[in-house]
Design a protein around this motif. Structure first.
Motif, mmCIF file in Angstrom:
data_model
loop_
_atom_site.group_PDB
_atom_site.id
_atom_site.type_symbol
_atom_site.label_atom_id
_atom_site.label_comp_id
_atom_site.label_asym_id
_atom_site.label_seq_id
_atom_site.Cartn_x
_atom_site.Cartn_y
_atom_site.Cartn_z
ATOM 1 N N ALA A 233 0.830 -1.211 0.000
ATOM 2 C CA ALA A 233 0.000 0.000 0.000
ATOM 3 C C ALA A 233 0.860 1.254 0.000
ATOM 4 C CB ALA A 233 -0.924 -0.015 1.217
ATOM 5 N N PHE A 234 1.975 1.216 0.715
ATOM 6 C CA PHE A 234 2.892 2.363 0.739
ATOM 7 C C PHE A 234 3.395 2.682 -0.665
ATOM 8 C CE2 PHE A 234 7.244 3.947 0.800
ATOM 9 C CZ PHE A 234 7.142 5.056 1.631
ATOM 10 N N PHE A 235 3.889 1.665 -1.365
ATOM 11 C CA PHE A 235 4.430 1.921 -2.697
ATOM 12 C C PHE A 235 3.338 2.268 -3.708
ATOM 13 C CE2 PHE A 235 8.278 -0.444 -1.223
ATOM 14 C CZ PHE A 235 9.180 0.579 -1.470
ATOM 15 N N ASP A 236 2.107 1.816 -3.453
ATOM 16 C CA ASP A 236 1.006 2.166 -4.353
ATOM 17 C C ASP A 236 0.563 3.614 -4.180
ATOM 18 O OD1 ASP A 236 0.940 -0.342 -5.451
ATOM 19 O OD2 ASP A 236 -0.680 -1.086 -4.165
ATOM 20 N N GLY A 237 0.671 4.162 -2.953
ATOM 21 C CA GLY A 237 0.075 5.472 -2.702
ATOM 22 C C GLY A 237 1.031 6.569 -2.286
ATOM 23 N N VAL A 238 2.349 6.254 -2.161
ATOM 24 C CA VAL A 238 3.289 7.262 -1.648
ATOM 25 C C VAL A 238 4.452 7.442 -2.615
ATOM 26 C CG1 VAL A 238 4.855 7.857 0.236
ATOM 27 C CG2 VAL A 238 2.687 6.709 0.730
ATOM 28 N N MET A 239 4.770 8.724 -2.911
ATOM 29 C CA MET A 239 5.955 9.015 -3.709
ATOM 30 C C MET A 239 7.096 9.326 -2.736
ATOM 31 S SD MET A 239 6.587 11.793 -6.747
ATOM 32 C CE MET A 239 6.594 13.210 -5.649
ATOM 33 N N VAL A 240 8.066 8.448 -2.692
ATOM 34 C CA VAL A 240 9.133 8.579 -1.698
ATOM 35 C C VAL A 240 9.929 9.860 -1.905
ATOM 36 C CG1 VAL A 240 11.209 7.518 -0.748
ATOM 37 C CG2 VAL A 240 9.304 6.075 -1.472
ATOM 38 N N MET A 241 10.320 10.116 -3.134
ATOM 39 C CA MET A 241 11.202 11.258 -3.405
ATOM 40 C C MET A 241 10.374 12.529 -3.588
ATOM 41 S SD MET A 241 13.883 9.598 -3.021
ATOM 42 C CE MET A 241 15.147 10.803 -3.417
ATOM 43 N N ALA A 242 9.697 12.918 -2.492
ATOM 44 C CA ALA A 242 8.868 14.131 -2.508
ATOM 45 C C ALA A 242 9.746 15.373 -2.651
ATOM 46 C CB ALA A 242 8.049 14.194 -1.224
ATOM 47 N N GLU A 243 9.130 16.480 -3.123
ATOM 48 C CA GLU A 243 9.894 17.729 -3.273
ATOM 49 C C GLU A 243 10.289 18.294 -1.921
ATOM 50 O OE1 GLU A 243 7.990 20.585 -5.728
ATOM 51 O OE2 GLU A 243 7.762 19.213 -7.444
ATOM 52 N N ASP A 244 9.433 18.140 -0.918
ATOM 53 C CA ASP A 244 9.732 18.633 0.419
ATOM 54 C C ASP A 244 10.870 17.799 1.027
ATOM 55 O OD1 ASP A 244 9.353 18.399 3.503
ATOM 56 O OD2 ASP A 244 8.270 20.227 2.940
ATOM 57 N N ALA A 245 11.998 18.465 1.336
ATOM 58 C CA ALA A 245 13.204 17.759 1.777
ATOM 59 C C ALA A 245 12.976 17.001 3.076
ATOM 60 C CB ALA A 245 14.365 18.739 1.936
ATOM 61 N N GLU A 246 12.266 17.643 4.045
ATOM 62 C CA GLU A 246 12.045 16.992 5.327
ATOM 63 C C GLU A 246 11.157 15.760 5.185
ATOM 64 O OE1 GLU A 246 12.743 16.539 9.409
ATOM 65 O OE2 GLU A 246 13.717 17.705 7.837
ATOM 66 N N LEU A 247 10.110 15.902 4.369
ATOM 67 C CA LEU A 247 9.222 14.775 4.116
ATOM 68 C C LEU A 247 9.988 13.646 3.434
ATOM 69 C CD1 LEU A 247 6.427 13.490 4.116
ATOM 70 C CD2 LEU A 247 5.936 14.719 1.974
ATOM 71 N N ARG A 248 10.857 14.005 2.471
ATOM 72 C CA ARG A 248 11.644 13.004 1.746
ATOM 73 C C ARG A 248 12.584 12.253 2.690
ATOM 74 N NH1 ARG A 248 13.315 16.240 -1.866
ATOM 75 N NH2 ARG A 248 15.400 16.671 -1.061
ATOM 76 N N ARG A 249 13.239 12.993 3.589
ATOM 77 C CA ARG A 249 14.172 12.373 4.539
ATOM 78 C C ARG A 249 13.446 11.389 5.453
ATOM 79 N NH1 ARG A 249 15.903 15.132 8.275
ATOM 80 N NH2 ARG A 249 17.773 13.938 8.793
ATOM 81 N N ASN A 250 12.272 11.741 5.893
ATOM 82 C CA ASN A 250 11.521 10.871 6.782
ATOM 83 C C ASN A 250 10.992 9.639 6.060
ATOM 84 O OD1 ASN A 250 10.786 11.865 9.795
ATOM 85 N ND2 ASN A 250 11.329 13.606 8.479
ATOM 86 N N ARG A 251 10.577 9.836 4.814
ATOM 87 C CA ARG A 251 10.129 8.667 4.049
ATOM 88 C C ARG A 251 11.287 7.703 3.792
ATOM 89 N NH1 ARG A 251 5.838 11.688 -0.143
ATOM 90 N NH2 ARG A 251 4.118 11.741 1.391
ATOM 91 N N LEU A 252 12.462 8.283 3.498
ATOM 92 C CA LEU A 252 13.641 7.424 3.335
ATOM 93 C C LEU A 252 13.981 6.722 4.643
ATOM 94 C CD1 LEU A 252 15.868 9.783 1.133
ATOM 95 C CD2 LEU A 252 14.829 7.616 0.413
#
Length: 691
Positions: free
Chosen positions: A651-670
């Motif tokens: 479900a995560f990979f279906d609905g979430v873009m990991v490499m978001a433009e927001d740097a903080e959001l991207r770091r947390n997703r990584l």
């Protein structure tokens, strides 16, 4: 239907090396089969025959010719094949000449890269009778012969001088020259019982004709069966059972063409010697089969085999008894003399024996092994006194007369001498068990002391030889390091010794005083052992990707390595396995390509999507459940629990873009992906699993 015939090839020579005969026969069969396959010839069963004076094959149902085949040759491109007036270009003319063809016989090949002129023709297959001589010559040239010899004035080379050759295809002779002799249909029977020539009419007659009137049991396996049956019959006549070891059975079968058993005896007083001494004397020196009673104890008899039916078998028997008597007498003398000194009194004299030039004497090795064995005992929470004592005495029997005469009894004689001196059974057993396992799949030490001593012995040899720069290459392994590594692996895994291998290597390497790069030596030895470990597990049915999945996390204990492997095998049977392996592969790629560092801990408030919040919660719950399982090394249970993450990961990979433009959001997703990956990496890298 393809016409077929049987083919017979027999090469007659002077007596072939008995220890090589079986291998030569099997290699000839394999080489000929490879040659037939390369030539495209069909055939049925290939039956090998081998006696002291011959190698032979009967090939059933061999096709008389190769099948016709279509041959296609590509020429120049169409746009380069013709001149503006339509006549053939020089390139096309050259192609036509090489094919012996005319322009009308050409075809056009159309491919996604363009059009080409081509010539297609049917090539008639060659006749088997024309092809067989070269196939046989190449097969003979490829036999595993360490040293070939020449004879007479010719240039032919073989393991022994060749005297005749038979080559029949059906009832017809294939007339050619093999190793300097012309082929025909004349074979030879037994050197004494049928010295005249045997005329062979067809291949199917071969074995029967050699048997009668030839007095030759031509098939190696049949001769072995006959020898075994005759030996058992002879032993039964004195109320015993023949002690038949496979290697000696092979060797005796390679020494006789017409086996005739001879039962002999020796003075019963020699039964007071260790049975291994008597068995070694009879087997190694005389090629006799010992005789045992129903309880496994030796009887004062032996069975040997003559190669001739004789009316004077009593003379043959007396001769064999006369030959073995002084050998047994010598063994008795050695046994009595050796026991006049203790093993401990000999230990210091090991300084006179060089183990290896750089690594010093056998005494130095003894001292190293003693220290390493004590260290192993400490790691296993075992009292070290016995293993230290065993290590001190372990090599002392090398200085005894008995081992000097029978080197193969090292360790075994040490056990007997230790028992005679009153050493505890465990210590005596360990002296013999230090050399186990002796062969691939052989028995491991049974005593705890023996396990520790054998492991220390092998680790010392591995680290020592590698530190001296003598890494085995190709087939050369003079110090039997492959056997030592596999032996250490089997002891650690099969005896369930939970030890840190790099730690053992470090301790062993620290004991050497010569100059070498310690870290490099440790890496080399560890890598060498890992390659043996790979083969060990693959032979037991573990798949390559399963091994790689566990190797990626480098468990330092091989027992732990095996437990993880079994867990991975169980995991891949789960319905969730394929999806989670693919997800872990995707996670690995994302984390590897990410330019910034991942968050050390994930902030719930930064995450935005319900799917990623659910994954974080699921991962935290899984971690709580998995940690106690990991502490108990229940890797199977841990992976079963992690398999429950599949739906939330998908479900995560279906609905979430990991490499978001927001740097903080991207770091947390990584960081979230790092948590998920880390849960699995506590056990293995399942991204290595293939579909």
């Amino acid at each position: 239907m393809t016409e077929t015939r049987d083919l017979l090839f027999e090469l007659g020579s002077e007596e072939l090396p008995p220890k090589s005969l079986s291998n030569l026969s099997l290699a000839l069969k394999a080489n000929v089969e490879a040659g037939l396959g390369k030539a495209g010839l069909s055939y049925g069963e290939v039956r090998p025959y081998a006696t002291p004076r011959r190698l032979a094959l009967v090939i059933q149902g061999l096709s008389v010719a190769q099948p016709d085949r279509e041959e296609e040759r590509r020429g120049p491109a169409v746009n380069a094949a013709y001149q503006p007036d339509g006549s053939p270009s020089k390139a096309l003319q050259g192609f036509l000449k090489s094919c012996g063809a005319t322009p009308e016989q050409l075809i056009t090949l159309r491919t996604d890269k363009g059009e080409w002129v081509a010539f297609r023709q049917t090539v008639q297959g060659g006749y088997t009778a024309d092809l067989i001589p070269d196939i046989l010559r190449q097969a003979l040239a490829g036999l595993p012969i360490a040293k070939r010899m020449r004879w007479g004035d010719g240039s032919a080379e073989f393991v022994r001088p060749v005297h005749w050759a038979v080559l029949l295809f059906g009832r017809e002779i294939i007339d050619t020259e093999i190793l300097g002799v012309r082929t025909g249909r004349e074979s030879r029977g037994h050197r004494f019982h049928h010295p005249s020539r045997l005329i062979l009419e067809k291949p199917a007659d071969y074995a029967d004709t050699l048997l009668d009137p030839g007095h030759v049991v031509a098939e190696f396996a049949a001769r072995k069966r006959k020898i075994q049956a005759l030996a058992e019959e002879a032993a039964a006549g004195v109320g015993g059972k023949a002690h038949i070891e496979p290697d000696l059975l092979d060797e005796v079968a390679a020494l006789v063409e017409w086996p005739v058993p001879v039962l002999g005896g020796f003075d019963a007083r020699y039964l007071a010697l260790p049975p291994e001494v008597l068995i070694t004397t009879m087997q190694a020196n005389q090629k006799y089969f010992p005789v045992k009673d129903k309880h496994g104890g030796l009887l004062p008899y032996f069975i040997t085999f003559a190669n001739v039916v004789s009316t004077a078998l009593d003379t043959v028997r007396a001769g064999n008894e006369r030959v073995v008597r002084p050998r047994l007498s010598d063994a008795e003398f050695f046994w009595n003399q050796d026991r006049k000194r203790t093993l401990e009194s000999r230990a210091e004299e090991l300084a006179q024996i060089t183990f290896q030039k750089t690594l010093g004497s056998m005494l130095a090795k003894t001292q190293r092994v003693r220290s390493l064995a004590a260290y192993i005992a400490g790691k296993l929470d075992t009292e070290s006194a016995w293993v230290e004592r065993a290590a001190l005495l372990a090599k002392a029997d090398l200085l005894t007369s008995m081992v000097g005469e029978f080197p193969e009894l090292q360790g075994t004689m040490g056990r007997y001498y230790a028992l005679a001196e009153g050493e505890p059974e465990d210590i005596a057993a360990a002296i013999e068990e230090q050399y186990l396992p002796k062969v691939s799949g052989g028995a491991l030490p049974e005593s705890r002391t023996g396990l520790m001593l054998a492991l220390a012995e092998k680790i010392d040899t591995l680290t020592g030889i590698f530190s001296a720069g003598l890494i085995p290459t190709g087939d050369k392994d003079p110090y039997a390091l492959r056997r030592a590594a596999l032996g250490a692996i089997r002891i650690l895994i099969e005896a369930k010794l939970d030890l840190d291998v790099p730690d053992l290597l470090d301790f062993a390497l620290d004991q050497f005083s010569h100059d070498f790069e310690t870290e490099q030596a440790r890496e080399n030895v560890h890598g060498f052992m890992i390659e043996r470990l790979r083969g060990y597990f693959l032979d037991r049915g573990i798949k390559h990707d399963e091994f790689e999945a566990v190797l990626a996390v480098w468990p330092s204990s091989l027992l732990d390595f095996e437990r993880r492997l079994q867990a991975v095998r169980e995991f891949r049977r789960l319905p969730e396995a394929e999806s989670l392996a693919a997800a872990n592969k995707r996670i690995r790629n994302i984390l590897r390509k990410a330019e910034e560092e991942t968050a050390a801990s994930v902030d719930d408030h930064v995450l935005a999507e319900p799917a990623e919040k659910r994954l974080l919660e699921a991962a935290r719950l899984a971690k709580e459940d998995v940690l106690p399982l990991l502490r108990g090394r229940d890797y199977t249970g841990a992976l079963r629990r992690l398999a429950q993450l599949r739906e939330t990961v998908d479900a995560f990979f279906d609905g979430v873009m990991v490499m978001a433009e927001d740097a903080e959001l991207r770091r947390n997703r990584l960081g979230l992906l790092g948590i998920v990956e880390g849960l699995f990496l506590n056990i293995a890298d399942i991204s290595k699993l293939q579909g």
